[in-house]
Motif scaffolding. Structure first.
Motif, PDB file in Angstrom:
ATOM      1  N   LYS A  31       0.837  -1.198   0.000  1.00 33.31           N
ATOM      2  CA  LYS A  31       0.000   0.000   0.000  1.00 33.31           C
ATOM      3  C   LYS A  31       0.877   1.257   0.000  1.00 33.31           C
ATOM      4  N   PRO A  32       0.361   2.349  -0.577  1.00 32.03           N
ATOM      5  CA  PRO A  32       1.173   3.567  -0.745  1.00 32.03           C
ATOM      6  C   PRO A  32       1.812   4.111   0.530  1.00 32.03           C
ATOM      7  N   LYS A  33       1.092   4.164   1.638  1.00 30.77           N
ATOM      8  CA  LYS A  33       1.698   4.735   2.853  1.00 30.77           C
ATOM      9  C   LYS A  33       2.801   3.824   3.390  1.00 30.77           C
ATOM     10  N   LEU A  34       2.642   2.514   3.239  1.00 36.86           N
ATOM     11  CA  LEU A  34       3.688   1.580   3.652  1.00 36.86           C
ATOM     12  C   LEU A  34       4.893   1.698   2.721  1.00 36.86           C
ATOM     13  N   ARG A  35       4.639   1.787   1.432  1.00 41.54           N
ATOM     14  CA  ARG A  35       5.716   1.945   0.436  1.00 41.54           C
ATOM     15  C   ARG A  35       6.522   3.208   0.738  1.00 41.54           C
ATOM     16  N   LYS A  36       5.842   4.307   1.032  1.00 41.45           N
ATOM     17  CA  LYS A  36       6.537   5.567   1.317  1.00 41.45           C
ATOM     18  C   LYS A  36       7.387   5.444   2.579  1.00 41.45           C
ATOM     19  N   ALA A  37       6.848   4.828   3.616  1.00 40.50           N
ATOM     20  CA  ALA A  37       7.613   4.641   4.857  1.00 40.50           C
ATOM     21  C   ALA A  37       8.833   3.762   4.600  1.00 40.50           C
ATOM     22  N   GLU A  63      -0.770  -1.373   9.883  1.00 42.39           N
ATOM     23  CA  GLU A  63      -2.140  -1.683  10.298  1.00 42.39           C
ATOM     24  C   GLU A  63      -3.007  -2.220   9.178  1.00 42.39           C
ATOM     25  N   ASP A  64      -2.946  -1.651   8.015  1.00 43.73           N
ATOM     26  CA  ASP A  64      -3.832  -2.033   6.914  1.00 43.73           C
ATOM     27  C   ASP A  64      -3.173  -2.962   5.905  1.00 43.73           C
ATOM     28  N   ASP A  65      -1.947  -3.351   6.141  1.00 43.30           N
ATOM     29  CA  ASP A  65      -1.231  -4.154   5.152  1.00 43.30           C
ATOM     30  C   ASP A  65      -1.602  -5.614   5.264  1.00 43.30           C
TER      31      ASP A  65
END
Length: 114
Positions: free
Chosen positions: A2-8, A112-114
């Motif tokens: 997911k985008p927020k995980l990728r960015k982190a 959380e959402d991954d």
């Protein structure tokens, strides 16, 4: 991923790369451990973190780390195939490859959402 995980994940890898370029291998490894926590559920990012840990093992002339990372790189394949990873594990040879570990609070929200 997911985008927020990728960015982190990318932020940790960028910090790792900057520390590596400055030859600060300890700081570089710290960011790799954090990137490993974020990326271990995804084949490519999981393998990438172990590849860089192997490079740092060579840079430190750390036989234990080199051997440990070779084993872990091989294990990424079945771990990804069967979907088994020890949540929160930092990925270094200084910890059991099978041991779940607490996830740092600042990283937990990305998982959380991954």
């Amino acid at each position: 991923m997911k985008p927020k995980l990728r960015k982190a994940f990318e932020n940790e890898m960028r910090a790792m790369s900057e520390a590596y370029a400055a030859r600060n291998l300890n700081q570089s490894f710290y960011h790799l451990e954090r990137a490993h926590i974020l990326g271990q559920r995804h084949f490519k990012t999981h393998l990438e973190t172990h590849w860089w840990m192997l490079k740092i093992g060579f840079g430190r002339k750390d036989i234990r780390e080199i051997f440990g990372q070779i084993i872990r790189m091989i294990a990424v394949f079945p771990a990804s195939l069967f979907g088994w990873v020890p949540v929160g594990n930092t990925g270094g040879a200084n910890v059991s490859a099978l041991k779940p570990m607490p996830i740092p609070h600042d990283l937990a929200l990305f998982l959380e959402d991954d």
